[in-house]
Design an enzyme around this catalytic site. Structure first.
Site, mmCIF file in Angstrom:
data_model
loop_
_atom_site.group_PDB
_atom_site.id
_atom_site.type_symbol
_atom_site.label_atom_id
_atom_site.label_comp_id
_atom_site.label_asym_id
_atom_site.label_seq_id
_atom_site.Cartn_x
_atom_site.Cartn_y
_atom_site.Cartn_z
ATOM 1 C CB CYS A 295 -11.296 40.804 -16.909
ATOM 2 S SG CYS A 295 -12.269 40.600 -18.421
ATOM 3 N N GLY B 256 -16.253 45.347 -20.348
ATOM 4 C CA GLY B 256 -15.151 44.636 -20.982
ATOM 5 C C GLY B 256 -14.955 45.045 -22.431
ATOM 6 C CE LYS C 33 -8.300 37.390 -25.530
ATOM 7 N NZ LYS C 33 -8.913 38.726 -25.484
ATOM 8 C CG HIS D 146 -16.683 40.265 -15.981
ATOM 9 N ND1 HIS D 146 -17.423 41.209 -16.649
ATOM 10 C CD2 HIS D 146 -15.546 40.099 -16.719
ATOM 11 C CE1 HIS D 146 -16.760 41.607 -17.731
ATOM 12 N NE2 HIS D 146 -15.613 40.960 -17.793
#
Lengths: 362, 362
Positions: free
Chosen positions: B133, B164, B218, B247
């Site tokens: 994400c 999340g 990531k 976010h």
């Protein structure tokens, strides 16, 4: 005149309350502490009082009579109040530490973080400016790196508690959170947008030319002053988060020289005013909750900014870390009191804990 | 086999629920949508159902029988589930978009944000990985700058919602907040530290060598893959904030070429998937609350990183801005569905709103 008595102007505000708490912790006798209202708007404060340890201090209005014999002042009020009352206090021979931004950029007024530029207090003027809370927390973290390795540039993203906007902001976060949990929406009053379960740009006015908000401009300008005209470029981005009172900052630096994580840890661990909390194994790092009520600014999660591009043991120049500091303590009241202690304003009987040597060392 | 039916694996989770909501918004007929459990641990799910618009879908276990005739899958489950079920689905001839990190670094599996590298879907494998994400939100913002001006380096500090970490994390924030407002302390269970009225380092495991947490790794590795082996250095610092589901990211870039604020605004305003919210005069900027439930990632507070060092009208290379994106929509379910739509998986009757052209344009 006696320098024994200390006056807190704005004693009912968040910073004033914290200043009284610090004095009580240091065991200043209650009869040597004078609590002043700001003399501003609002209902008459006659007969009001404020807590001082287990005792209560009457809240005084500022007058020729009430300020007489008070040798030290911490002003925890807005700019207008500071501009109004400072001249009279100085004329009276007092030493004044002002927490507002009124005099911070005045070249004749030292702007001081004792651990960073305490030397600016030598032969100081009677008026000293306390820096902005974000500036204090940032420079306390950066100073050991700057001294040992040199700074080429700094990025800092803030996660600022609502306490910076005063007691009404804390109440608003509280009430909005309660409402949101009950499925209701309470419109914002102190802040431009809802604070509960939200994140938003710092509410200080935006400068049309630079695009920076007031808080960001303060960080840049005050840092340059405290670092004696430093030209290290600082990129601040100031955000509010739904946290009560301690500020957090994600800081990324480019150093002038390569170094390792362990060297940075050593520098932070031995720096006055910082407490290293950098336990990768147990995932133990600073949080604003842990920093709340603490004198030390917590620092940790030290790592190469660009990750695998850096071999940690060989070293690199780009590092990131996290700091959390109590905005009302080191970010305001404690810094002001440390300035007074460094200038010799100690609890009269010599009793009680003064700051530990680390707290006021340069 | 018919490609009409779409299956959501993990239909009861946050991302699965959001995927069903998006399909219902697009008016996929209920009899063409199949809701699957993850077939993992937990009580038997027989007779359970999930909401689909005003209807309810029975929750199916994954079996040879139930997956037969389902041409498209979105897997909204953990890595282990994906690794277990993907081979069978592919063997069955289905097209699978996997939201877990199981296959993201597999060179034979395209990792796709349609607006950024939709071309990677041409002649694609039957398995496509949905990025993390934070990666999706970051690259959606950076892509127009990279294409038009070139990126030299990127700093990003995140302000990540608890969603999340799943539905249990949202419940924990809710209950902890209620307790804190009542003056009680509820010990953390999902997160390592209290989430309510706090800010803390992302809970993904730390890599002992790089010092980065999983989320940061990531972002770095997935960005390089999506940008076709890009070597632009990215410095991510991932934090959780007490926000429910969108976010936020404070992004600072050094561009390869000088530019002005207005040029950046023009680039963002015309970029697919972004919505510009940059009203300095009225202080109107992105917040996670505003981004919640929105398909677009909100972007604004564009300003020279180092403030007064840059003359905005002349231009400079260092810029900062704020993005807020719904982590469950564009950060997960929407991106996956956009991939399917781009591959031709549209609601069978041709009815309903497919993504607007902007949503899937490259």
């Amino acid at each position: 005149m006696s320098r024994d008595r200390i006056g807190i102007i704005g004693a009912r505000g968040l910073v004033g309350t914290e200043a009284l708490r610090l004095l009580a912790e240091r065991r200043w006798p209650a009869d040597q502490v004078v609590a002043f209202s700001t003399g501003g708007t609002g209902p008459p404060t006659v007969a009001a009082s404020v807590a001082y340890g287990d005792e209560a201090l009457p809240l005084q209005a500022i007058s020729d009579e009430t300020v007489r014999g008070v040798g030290w002042f911490i002003i925890a009020a807005d700019e207008a109040t500071s501009r109004r009352v400072v001249p009279g206090l100085l004329k009276n021979g007092a030493i004044v530490v002002d927490n507002s931004s009124a005099f911070r950029m005045d070249p004749s007024v030292p702007l001081v973080i004792p651990e960073v530029n305490g030397h600016a207090l030598d032969g100081a003027s009677s008026l000293i400016a306390n820096p902005n809370c974000s500036t204090i927390i940032l420079l306390l973290a950066l100073n050991p790196l700057r001294k040992a390795l040199g700074l080429e540039s700094v990025h800092v993203a803030t996660y600022q508690a609502v306490s910076g906007a005063g007691a009404a902001a804390i109440a608003e976060l509280h009430e909005q959170s309660e409402a949101a949990l009950a499925g209701r929406e309470l419109p914002p009053a102190v802040f431009p947008v809802p604070a509960a379960f939200n994140v938003f740009c710092h509410e200080s006015p935006l400068d049309a030319d630079s695009g920076l908000c007031g808080e960001e401009t303060k960080i840049i300008r005050e840092s340059a002053r405290i670092w004696n005209g430093s030209t290290v470029p600082i990129a601040p981005f100031c955000m509010r988060v739904p946290v009560i009172r301690a500020h957090s900052q994600v800081i990324s630096v480019r150093l002038c020289r390569e170094t390792t994580a362990n060297e940075i840890r050593r520098l932070f661990a031995s720096a006055p005013g910082l407490e290293l909390l950098d336990d990768r194994e147990n995932g133990c790092f600073p949080t604003p909750r842990k920093a709340t009520g603490r004198d030390e600014v917590l620092i940790g999660r030290i790592r190469p900014s660009f990750g695998e591009r850096c071999n940690e043991s060989v070293g690199c120049r780009d590092w990131s870390f996290l700091v959390c500091g109590d905005q009302l303590r080191k970010g305001a009241a404690l810094n002001a009191l440390q300035i007074i202690e460094r200038l010799g304003g100690l609890a009269p009987a010599g009793v009680g804990a003064t700051a530990s040597p680390n707290d006021i060392a340069v």
